[in-house]
Every structure is written in C-alpha cells, then in structure tokens.
Design a protein around this motif. Structure first.
Motif, mmCIF file in Angstrom:
data_model
loop_
_atom_site.group_PDB
_atom_site.id
_atom_site.type_symbol
_atom_site.label_atom_id
_atom_site.label_comp_id
_atom_site.label_asym_id
_atom_site.label_seq_id
_atom_site.Cartn_x
_atom_site.Cartn_y
_atom_site.Cartn_z
ATOM 1 N N SER A 49 0.598 -1.293 -0.173
ATOM 2 C CA SER A 49 -0.062 -0.257 0.545
ATOM 3 C C SER A 49 0.754 0.871 -0.221
ATOM 4 O O SER A 49 2.102 1.217 0.360
ATOM 5 C CB SER A 49 -1.318 -0.027 1.352
ATOM 6 N N THR A 50 0.099 2.456 -0.356
ATOM 7 C CA THR A 50 1.081 3.882 -0.412
ATOM 8 C C THR A 50 1.633 3.671 0.512
ATOM 9 O O THR A 50 2.376 4.723 1.523
ATOM 10 C CB THR A 50 0.530 5.102 -0.539
ATOM 11 N N ARG A 51 1.262 3.724 2.112
ATOM 12 C CA ARG A 51 1.715 3.444 3.899
ATOM 13 C C ARG A 51 2.785 2.846 3.504
ATOM 14 O O ARG A 51 3.455 3.746 4.497
ATOM 15 C CB ARG A 51 0.573 3.251 4.403
ATOM 16 N N THR A 52 2.909 1.978 2.960
ATOM 17 C CA THR A 52 4.169 1.299 3.335
ATOM 18 C C THR A 52 6.053 2.197 2.689
ATOM 19 O O THR A 52 6.626 2.091 2.870
ATOM 20 C CB THR A 52 5.288 0.303 2.248
ATOM 21 N N LEU A 53 5.023 3.482 1.304
ATOM 22 C CA LEU A 53 6.350 4.111 1.189
ATOM 23 C C LEU A 53 6.936 5.299 2.197
ATOM 24 O O LEU A 53 7.852 5.803 2.201
ATOM 25 C CB LEU A 53 5.663 5.506 0.251
ATOM 26 N N GLN A 54 6.782 5.290 3.274
ATOM 27 C CA GLN A 54 7.479 6.118 4.709
ATOM 28 C C GLN A 54 7.971 5.091 4.821
ATOM 29 O O GLN A 54 8.989 6.516 4.979
ATOM 30 C CB GLN A 54 5.647 6.475 5.561
ATOM 31 N N LEU A 55 7.892 4.024 5.008
ATOM 32 C CA LEU A 55 9.590 2.974 5.289
ATOM 33 C C LEU A 55 10.368 3.604 4.483
ATOM 34 O O LEU A 55 11.728 3.516 4.587
ATOM 35 C CB LEU A 55 8.645 2.327 5.370
ATOM 36 N N PHE A 56 9.901 4.256 3.409
ATOM 37 C CA PHE A 56 11.665 3.770 2.291
ATOM 38 C C PHE A 56 11.175 5.092 1.729
ATOM 39 O O PHE A 56 12.048 6.282 1.313
ATOM 40 C CB PHE A 56 10.922 3.339 0.926
ATOM 41 N N GLY A 57 10.584 6.411 2.762
ATOM 42 C CA GLY A 57 11.244 7.828 2.830
ATOM 43 C C GLY A 57 10.050 8.870 2.791
ATOM 44 O O GLY A 57 10.580 10.253 2.632
ATOM 45 N N GLY A 58 8.855 7.796 2.118
ATOM 46 C CA GLY A 58 8.009 9.599 1.775
ATOM 47 C C GLY A 58 7.192 9.593 0.671
ATOM 48 O O GLY A 58 7.386 8.357 0.046
ATOM 49 N N ASP A 59 6.094 9.698 0.353
ATOM 50 C CA ASP A 59 5.270 9.524 -0.154
ATOM 51 C C ASP A 59 5.250 9.630 -2.019
ATOM 52 O O ASP A 59 5.089 9.307 -2.467
ATOM 53 C CB ASP A 59 3.996 10.599 -0.271
ATOM 54 N N HIS A 60 6.512 10.746 -2.150
ATOM 55 C CA HIS A 60 6.893 10.798 -3.126
ATOM 56 C C HIS A 60 8.054 9.877 -3.862
ATOM 57 O O HIS A 60 8.036 10.276 -4.917
ATOM 58 C CB HIS A 60 7.819 12.666 -3.258
ATOM 59 N N ILE A 61 8.007 8.815 -3.027
ATOM 60 C CA ILE A 61 9.316 7.615 -3.784
ATOM 61 C C ILE A 61 8.223 7.090 -4.924
ATOM 62 O O ILE A 61 9.370 6.504 -6.014
ATOM 63 C CB ILE A 61 9.038 6.957 -2.872
ATOM 64 N N ALA A 62 7.080 6.619 -4.636
ATOM 65 C CA ALA A 62 6.466 6.461 -5.732
ATOM 66 C C ALA A 62 4.914 6.918 -5.912
ATOM 67 O O ALA A 62 4.418 6.541 -4.929
ATOM 68 C CB ALA A 62 6.359 4.992 -5.597
ATOM 69 N N LYS A 63 3.968 6.390 -6.771
ATOM 70 C CA LYS A 63 2.511 7.182 -7.096
ATOM 71 C C LYS A 63 1.609 5.790 -7.786
ATOM 72 O O LYS A 63 1.903 5.489 -8.999
ATOM 73 C CB LYS A 63 2.918 8.667 -8.757
ATOM 74 N N ALA A 64 0.579 5.923 -6.744
ATOM 75 C CA ALA A 64 0.095 4.992 -7.242
ATOM 76 C C ALA A 64 -0.787 4.400 -8.275
ATOM 77 O O ALA A 64 -0.938 5.745 -8.692
ATOM 78 C CB ALA A 64 -1.059 4.247 -5.802
ATOM 79 N N ALA A 65 -1.080 3.400 -8.717
ATOM 80 C CA ALA A 65 -1.498 3.227 -10.164
ATOM 81 C C ALA A 65 -1.170 4.447 -11.449
ATOM 82 O O ALA A 65 -2.353 5.264 -11.713
ATOM 83 C CB ALA A 65 -2.925 3.069 -9.980
#
Length: 134
Positions: A49-65
């Motif tokens: 889920s997009t919530r896992t992006l926080q573990l990699f450094g934030g929402d800007h790391i990837a964009k869903a769909a």
C-alpha cells in the motif's frame, strides 16, 4: 545476485490481491493490511500500500496506479487456454488477444485493476523454447 521481486504500490491492496489470485490461480499471502506477496518459483510479485512508502522515505518515492513503462510477465503453459479461462473476467481490460510475437512467444496482454500491464506468454518457437528451457 538474484532478481527477487517486483513490487506494485497501490492505494488499496485488496482488489489487486483478489485479481492476481483469480488470474494466476495461486494464493497470495497477505502479511499485513499493507503488504502481500504472490510467490512464484522464479520471482515474487509484491503488493504494497501507499502507507509502506513512509518506510522508504515518503510519499514522493512512488505514485500508485501510474505505471506507464513496465509490464509484469508470467510464463504460462498455454496462453490460448488461459485466454479462454479469463476472457469473461478481464473483459475490456484485455489489450491484446493471444498473438504470436516476432521473438517466438505467444502473448496475451491485459491490465490489472490499477492499470498495470500484465503479459501472459507461452514460448512457441524453437528459439524461445530454448531460451526459457535451456
């Protein structure tokens, strides 16, 4: 080094989990509400889920769909048989009916619920068979 997995980032993993279970006929292991894996003999398709992006450094790391360049590929025993099983399930998500490609694979191209391209293919030429079977 071994290629281990591809991860799809999505806003809600449940529809993708159900979709990949239906089209592959394999069980997806859902570890948490935010992470699941479809483990295959050669690699794993991870769904986060997009919530896992926080573990990699934030929402800007990837964009869903928003994938417009990668194709998730599965080698299947008989792509024409898979097409017959899935045609009613996939409906207008089918991009290309089974077609023989110039490199020797017969290929079915469709989209998952997030719009990611998925290719089911069967090697049919002697060269393609040799490539995949050694």
């Amino acid at each position: 080094m071994n290629f281990a997995s591809v991860r799809i980032i999505t806003t809600d993993i449940k529809p993708l989990v159900r979709f990949y279970e239906r089209v592959t006929g394999k069980s997806v292991t859902q570890y948490t509400d935010d992470f699941a894996e479809l483990q295959m003999p050669s690699a794993t398709l991870a769904i986060g889920s997009t919530r896992t992006l926080q573990l990699f450094g934030g929402d800007h790391i990837a964009k869903a769909a928003s994938n417009h360049s990668a194709i998730i590929e599965f080698r299947v025993e008989d792509v024409d048989r898979e097409y017959q099983k899935l045609v009613d399930i996939l409906g207008d998500m089918i991009i290309q009916k089974p077609t023989t490609m110039p490199w020797g694979n017969r290929s079915l191209l469709f989209r998952d619920p997030d719009g990611n391209l998925v290719n089911f293919f069967t090697p049919i030429s002697p060269e393609a068979l040799k490539k995949f079977d050694g």
